[in-house]
Design an enzyme around this catalytic site. Structure first.
Site, mmCIF file in Angstrom:
data_model
loop_
_atom_site.group_PDB
_atom_site.id
_atom_site.type_symbol
_atom_site.label_atom_id
_atom_site.label_comp_id
_atom_site.label_asym_id
_atom_site.label_seq_id
_atom_site.Cartn_x
_atom_site.Cartn_y
_atom_site.Cartn_z
ATOM 1 N N ASP A 108 74.683 27.471 6.591
ATOM 2 C CA ASP A 108 76.126 27.584 6.431
ATOM 3 C C ASP A 108 76.825 26.243 6.586
ATOM 4 O O ASP A 108 76.230 25.210 6.844
ATOM 5 C CB ASP A 108 76.719 28.652 7.350
ATOM 6 N N PRO A 144 93.461 21.617 27.187
ATOM 7 C CA PRO A 144 93.879 20.741 26.090
ATOM 8 C C PRO A 144 93.481 19.282 26.333
ATOM 9 O O PRO A 144 93.420 18.493 25.387
ATOM 10 C CB PRO A 144 95.408 20.879 26.059
ATOM 11 N N ARG A 155 76.343 32.925 18.362
ATOM 12 C CA ARG A 155 75.668 33.046 17.075
ATOM 13 C C ARG A 155 74.481 32.093 16.943
ATOM 14 O O ARG A 155 73.661 32.255 16.036
ATOM 15 C CB ARG A 155 76.640 32.907 15.902
ATOM 16 N N GLU A 195 100.096 26.143 33.541
ATOM 17 C CA GLU A 195 100.407 24.827 32.960
ATOM 18 C C GLU A 195 99.337 23.801 33.296
ATOM 19 O O GLU A 195 99.077 22.889 32.515
ATOM 20 C CB GLU A 195 101.757 24.329 33.496
HETATM 21 C C1 9D3 Z 1 103.339 20.891 28.595
HETATM 22 C C2 9D3 Z 1 101.928 20.461 28.597
HETATM 23 N N1 9D3 Z 1 101.010 21.474 28.025
HETATM 24 C C3 9D3 Z 1 99.865 20.760 27.412
HETATM 25 C C4 9D3 Z 1 100.044 20.546 25.966
HETATM 26 C C5 9D3 Z 1 100.535 22.348 29.092
HETATM 27 C C6 9D3 Z 1 99.615 23.428 28.645
HETATM 28 C C7 9D3 Z 1 99.821 24.141 27.483
HETATM 29 C C8 9D3 Z 1 98.943 25.162 27.101
HETATM 30 C C9 9D3 Z 1 98.535 23.761 29.438
HETATM 31 C C10 9D3 Z 1 97.686 24.774 29.067
HETATM 32 C C11 9D3 Z 1 97.903 25.477 27.910
HETATM 33 C C12 9D3 Z 1 97.002 26.592 27.526
HETATM 34 N N2 9D3 Z 1 95.904 26.104 26.711
HETATM 35 C C13 9D3 Z 1 94.674 26.077 27.144
HETATM 36 O O1 9D3 Z 1 94.422 26.485 28.253
HETATM 37 C C14 9D3 Z 1 93.633 25.547 26.276
HETATM 38 C C15 9D3 Z 1 93.686 24.950 24.988
HETATM 39 C C16 9D3 Z 1 94.774 24.686 24.110
HETATM 40 O O2 9D3 Z 1 95.955 24.971 24.329
HETATM 41 N N3 9D3 Z 1 94.482 24.070 22.908
HETATM 42 C C17 9D3 Z 1 93.223 23.735 22.566
HETATM 43 N N4 9D3 Z 1 92.191 23.956 23.351
HETATM 44 C C18 9D3 Z 1 92.440 24.546 24.552
HETATM 45 S S1 9D3 Z 1 91.263 24.887 25.685
HETATM 46 C C19 9D3 Z 1 92.329 25.564 26.734
#
Ligand code: 9D3
Length: 243
Positions: A175, A95, A160, A122
């Site tokens: 597209d 994220p 793709r 996490e």
């Molecule tokens: C409490 C803090 N969290 C961050 C908002 C921790 C957290 C939440 C969810 C850490 C990892 C995740 C799992 N998500 C991913 O690994 C992830 C992800 C996402 O949640 N949203 C958008 N893109 C991605 S790429 C990897």
């Protein structure tokens, strides 16, 4: 040679090659059968050097959740990279990453080999992130519980664009999100219609039945511009200077 994806995960079974696995059907499934892409999941857990096969531990400083440990991930990356002689571009799905967009997908599709690190944890110990120095990518501003799904989104979007994957080569170019607007801006797609010509009293726009290809093309561009202006004005804004 095929574009190779290596996925590092504690849930390698999510990357099966038989339906109903998400990537085993549709365009990615056909691309794999045609030998245009391949993917291989490496189970990070196998590289845990403790008897409980533990890959995560509690965060220093306290707080909720578990943190991926450095050693298992580091060893898994080196092992996955040794499975093929080609250098891999390292990508961490997180994220905290730069938000994925179509120009980034186009860039990634130029690679011979992508190594994707995905997780359910996490967070990852920052020291191994620093050493691996991956490109950090997010797929959007919402919270997933499984980073593997983000890896699948990236694999689908990149696959793709691999030459030969789309039967009708035109569909990748024509597209939504191909540059077509003013200043070669990427536009949303125009509306689509098929038979019957009237449904529940609703007719298809006359121009589409006219057989006048130039008028049809102009109408479609106008509708695409209209929708983009209404729904995604951000797509039409000038780019910010890179620096
Ligand atoms: C409490 C803090 N969290 C961050 C908002 C921790 C957290 C939440 C969810 C850490 C990892 C995740 C799992 N998500 C991913 O690994 C992830 C992800 C996402 O949640 N949203 C958008 N893109 C991605 S790429 C990897």
């Amino acid at each position: 040679m095929a574009l190779r994806f290596d996925i590092l995960t504690t849930f390698p079974e999510m990357f099966g090659t038989e339906p109903p696995a998400a990537l085993a059907v549709s365009i990615p499934g056909r691309a794999r059968k045609a030998g245009l892409v391949e993917w291989h999941a490496t189970d990070i857990r196998v590289f845990a050097d403790n008897k409980h096969k533990k890959t995560d531990d509690r965060p220093f400083g306290g707080g909720p959740g578990m943190v991926m440990m450095c050693q298992p991930l580091w060893d898994a990356v080196l092992a996955a990279e040794a499975l093929d002689p080609r250098p891999a571009r390292r990508v961490l799905l997180t994220p905290q990453g730069r938000r994925l967009d179509q120009p980034m997908v186009e860039e990634l599709a130029q690679s011979e080999r992508l190594l994707l690190i995905a997780g359910h944890y996490e967070g990852i110990d920052e020291r191994v992130v620093e050493r691996l120095a991956p490109q950090e990518i997010s797929i959007g501003d919402y919270v997933l519980s499984q980073g593997e799904l983000a890896a699948m989104v990236l694999i689908d979007a990149v696959t793709r664009l691999v030459p030969g994957v789309l039967g009708d080569e035109g569909s990748a170019v024509a597209d939504s999100f191909s540059p077509a607007g003013p200043d070669r801006k990427r536009l949303l797609d125009h509306p689509h219609y098929t038979r019957p010509a009237e449904w529940m009293g609703m007719p298809v726009p006359d121009v589409l039945l006219s057989g006048d290809h130039a008028r049809v093309a102009r109408w479609r561009l106008e509708r695409a511009l209209e929708r983009t202006t209404q729904r995604r004005p951000d797509l039409l804004k000038p780019d910010l200077p890179a620096d």
